[in-house]
Design a protein around this motif. Structure first.
Motif, short mmCIF file in Angstrom:
data_model
loop_
_atom_site.label_atom_id
_atom_site.label_comp_id
_atom_site.label_asym_id
_atom_site.label_seq_id
_atom_site.Cartn_x
_atom_site.Cartn_y
_atom_site.Cartn_z
N VAL A 182 0.77 -1.19 0.08
CA VAL A 182 0.02 0.16 -0.07
C VAL A 182 0.85 1.19 -0.05
O VAL A 182 1.75 1.37 1.06
CB VAL A 182 -0.85 0.03 1.30
CG1 VAL A 182 -1.82 1.29 1.10
CG2 VAL A 182 -1.68 -1.16 1.29
N LEU A 183 1.08 2.11 -1.06
CA LEU A 183 1.79 3.27 -1.10
C LEU A 183 1.24 4.33 -0.34
O LEU A 183 1.90 5.04 0.41
CB LEU A 183 1.77 3.49 -2.77
CG LEU A 183 2.18 2.64 -3.58
CD1 LEU A 183 2.39 3.28 -5.00
CD2 LEU A 183 3.59 1.97 -3.10
N ALA A 184 -0.29 4.61 -0.31
CA ALA A 184 -0.87 5.68 0.31
C ALA A 184 -2.17 5.47 0.51
O ALA A 184 -2.79 4.65 -0.36
CB ALA A 184 -0.53 7.28 -0.33
N ASP A 185 -3.27 6.14 1.40
CA ASP A 185 -4.42 6.30 1.13
C ASP A 185 -4.88 7.59 1.13
O ASP A 185 -4.36 8.62 1.83
CB ASP A 185 -4.86 5.93 2.63
CG ASP A 185 -6.45 6.02 2.97
OD1 ASP A 185 -7.08 5.91 1.81
OD2 ASP A 185 -6.64 5.92 4.08
N PHE A 186 -5.64 7.86 -0.22
CA PHE A 186 -6.06 9.02 -0.40
C PHE A 186 -7.63 9.57 -0.22
O PHE A 186 -8.02 10.17 -0.95
CB PHE A 186 -5.75 9.26 -2.07
CG PHE A 186 -4.37 9.42 -2.38
CD1 PHE A 186 -3.54 10.70 -2.32
CD2 PHE A 186 -3.62 8.34 -2.72
CE1 PHE A 186 -2.29 10.75 -2.68
CE2 PHE A 186 -2.18 8.42 -2.97
CZ PHE A 186 -1.67 9.58 -3.06
#
Length: 283
Positions: A182-186
């Motif tokens: 998971v790279l990021a949560d937007f």
């Protein structure tokens, strides 16, 4: 069965304790076993801590996106140790019940909707209840947080344990959150764009909008189902946590609930750190 009238018209909606089907569980066991032994090569310990009878609240940290492989691997361990008659129910996010892909098989193996009424009904049946307080935020926490216990500040499980006077049995895993990256949560950004008019269906809102690397998409955008990478998973059942006092008054005391919450998070993080160190030392 809870809300009998509603459940009779909406089968597999998560509002019944009667959908659990031991034959369906048995049919899943060979599939789970193959993944357990050959795909994830699961190593587990601590099962001597699991009470051999009676109700309890089993509290886990969610990992690995919607596939959540450590969840099914825990269930496989549970059923091969205790058989199919010992009752256990798992709380599943309300959004998942809108999809037959999750609702039908989930209900058959013992999932119910994540609502206090269902958890209480199950415990009052002397069943164990499996809960992942961090929910979708935990499932899709960024990769740099893969080794952290992340319950997103949710304390409802503490109130449940105090009110129903049951011990908490923590379960942890290492490796499952490496089955995708998971790279990021937007979520906050996407919700803001939606408020500006972007046509995003909020009826399936899970509270996350991750960008991740994993199968089958390569680059996954949003809370899409994923197929986990074949990473080895290590699981552990931790010693039960018993609090000093229980009952409705304890469950209504905010400071006491906060203290109990911090105790559980601290204990589970210590256990996870210990598990990681032991795995890395042996590799």
């Amino acid at each position: 069965m809870l809300n009998k009238g509603k459940a009779s018209h909406h089968q597999f909606d998560g509002w019944s304790l009667e959908e659990r089907n031991p034959d369906a569980i048995k049919s899943w066991m060979p599939i789970w076993e193959w993944f357990y032994r050959y795909y994830f090569r699961v190593e587990t310990d601590g099962w001597h801590h699991m009470p051999q009878s009676g109700k309890m609240l089993i509290v886990g940290s969610h990992n690995g996106g919607l596939a959540s492989p450590d969840t099914s691997m825990f269930m496989y361990d549970w059923f091969r140790r205790f058989g199919y008659d010992r009752l256990i129910y798992g709380l599943m996010h309300p959004a998942a019940w809108k999809s037959p892909i999750f609702a039908i098989p989930g209900s058959m193996v013992g999932a119910v909707i994540a609502h206090p009424k269902m958890a209480i009904a199950a415990l009052q049946r002397d069943a164990s209840v499996l809960v992942y307080p961090g929910g979708a935020e935990d499932l899709f926490r960024p990769y740099y947080m893969r080794d952290r216990i992340h319950f997103a500040g949710r304390k409802g499980f503490i109130k449940l344990a105090l009110r129903e006077e049951v011990p908490i049995v923590p379960i942890i895993s290492y490796g499952a959150h490496d089955t995708l990256i998971v790279l990021a949560d937007f979520y906050d950004q996407v919700r803001q764009v939606h408020e500006w008019g972007f046509p995003w269906k909020l009826d399936l809102d899970t509270g996350v909008f991750p960008i991740y690397l994993g199968l089958p998409w390569g680059l996954g955008i949003g809370p899409l189902p994923n197929f986990p990478l074949p990473i080895q998973i290590h699981t552990r059942v931790c010693a039960p946590i018993v609090f000093e006092r229980y009952g409705r008054d304890a469950a209504l005391c905010r400071d006491y609930v906060n203290d109990c919450y911090e105790k559980v998070c601290f204990h589970m993080q210590l256990e996870l750190d210990s598990l990681i160190l032991s795995v890395r030392a042996s590799s």
